[in-house]
Structures are given as structure tokens and as C-alpha cells.
Design a protein around this motif. Sequence first.
Motif, mmCIF file in Angstrom:
data_model
loop_
_atom_site.group_PDB
_atom_site.id
_atom_site.type_symbol
_atom_site.label_atom_id
_atom_site.label_comp_id
_atom_site.label_asym_id
_atom_site.label_seq_id
_atom_site.Cartn_x
_atom_site.Cartn_y
_atom_site.Cartn_z
ATOM 1 N N SER A 21 47.632 104.931 29.826
ATOM 2 C CA SER A 21 49.083 104.847 29.673
ATOM 3 C C SER A 21 49.530 105.828 28.600
ATOM 4 C CB SER A 21 49.507 103.436 29.272
ATOM 5 O OG SER A 21 49.162 102.497 30.267
ATOM 6 N N CYS A 22 50.705 106.337 28.766
ATOM 7 C CA CYS A 22 51.326 107.224 27.777
ATOM 8 C C CYS A 22 52.724 106.683 27.523
ATOM 9 C CB CYS A 22 51.370 108.653 28.298
ATOM 10 S SG CYS A 22 52.277 109.815 27.242
ATOM 11 N N LEU A 23 52.897 106.058 26.373
ATOM 12 C CA LEU A 23 54.182 105.451 26.020
ATOM 13 C C LEU A 23 54.972 106.429 25.160
ATOM 14 C CD1 LEU A 23 56.143 103.056 25.862
ATOM 15 C CD2 LEU A 23 54.831 102.252 23.878
ATOM 16 N N ALA A 24 56.192 106.675 25.571
ATOM 17 C CA ALA A 24 57.049 107.610 24.854
ATOM 18 C C ALA A 24 58.139 106.879 24.084
ATOM 19 C CB ALA A 24 57.686 108.591 25.826
ATOM 20 N N SER A 25 58.500 107.423 22.946
ATOM 21 C CA SER A 25 59.620 106.904 22.168
ATOM 22 C C SER A 25 60.386 108.077 21.591
ATOM 23 C CB SER A 25 59.123 105.983 21.047
ATOM 24 O OG SER A 25 58.277 106.692 20.168
ATOM 25 N N SER A 93 38.474 113.596 25.866
ATOM 26 C CA SER A 93 39.678 113.021 25.272
ATOM 27 C C SER A 93 40.841 113.396 26.176
ATOM 28 C CB SER A 93 39.918 113.574 23.863
ATOM 29 O OG SER A 93 38.919 113.136 22.980
ATOM 30 N N TYR A 94 41.646 112.405 26.500
ATOM 31 C CA TYR A 94 42.765 112.602 27.421
ATOM 32 C C TYR A 94 44.081 112.568 26.642
ATOM 33 C CZ TYR A 94 39.791 112.285 31.506
ATOM 34 O OH TYR A 94 38.833 112.537 32.462
ATOM 35 N N TYR A 95 44.931 113.535 26.936
ATOM 36 C CA TYR A 95 46.200 113.681 26.249
ATOM 37 C C TYR A 95 47.346 113.743 27.252
ATOM 38 C CZ TYR A 95 43.103 115.392 22.561
ATOM 39 O OH TYR A 95 42.100 115.532 21.626
ATOM 40 N N CYS A 96 48.501 113.216 26.841
ATOM 41 C CA CYS A 96 49.700 113.427 27.632
ATOM 42 C C CYS A 96 50.628 114.377 26.883
ATOM 43 C CB CYS A 96 50.406 112.120 27.966
ATOM 44 S SG CYS A 96 50.913 111.134 26.547
#
Length: 126
Positions: A21-25, A93-96
Motif C-alpha cells: 500500500s502507498c498512503l498519500a497525505s 525495496s519497493y517505492y511509490c
Amino acid sequence: QVQLVESGGGLVHAGGSLRLSCLASGAPLDYYVIGWFRQAPGKEREVVSCISTSAGTTYYADSVKGRFTISRDNAKNTIYLQMNSLKPEDTASYYCGTRKYGVVFASGCPIEYDNWGQGTQVTVSS
């Protein structure tokens, strides 16, 4: 400025599954292309997948096509990467990353991104 936090990584046996999951704020993601990238030790960062603002267009690297699925929930400001049939070579390592007003083509993702998360580690054992 968009802040991104990845989660969902872990240790899994080959053939297993994980959902990142990649949660954005800081801003709604409605106008952002989102990309998932990975970087293994000693290797350059590579694109895994990306998704257009409307989720109408997606791109997958050949190495993950048919095994990974990218999706987005703009109401939750979250992007997902469902990873099935994991292989040891998926260890990284996984990045969004986000790209405002970017365009996704069936042939590829935007090259430059505005914001990056800190990454989440995926380790696949054989």
C-alpha cells in the motif's frame, strides 16, 4: 507537497503473495500518476508499474506482467500493488512515486516524479 508512506512488505516464500500500500497525505491524488518502483542491492531502481489518474491506463514491466496488479482508491488516497506468484528475483525495496498531471501509456510510465516514499522491503525466499 505530497507525503507518501509505503507498507505491506515482508518476508514470503516463493509463490506467495503480498499486497503493498502507498498512503498519500498532503494533497488529493486525483491529479497524480502513481508509479511503483523497486531497487535491489547493487542494482538501479526500476519501474514496476504505474497507473493513470483515472486508473484507466496501467503499465507493467515485463518481469511482473501477469503476476502484479496495480490499483488506486482516490477516496482513500491510497495506491496498491498486489503481488502474486512472487519469485526470489522480486526481492527489493519497493517505492511509490507521484507525478502530477503525468501521462501513462501502454508502453511506459512518466520518467520524472515529484514525490517519493521511504520504501518497504520485500524479501522472497526460495
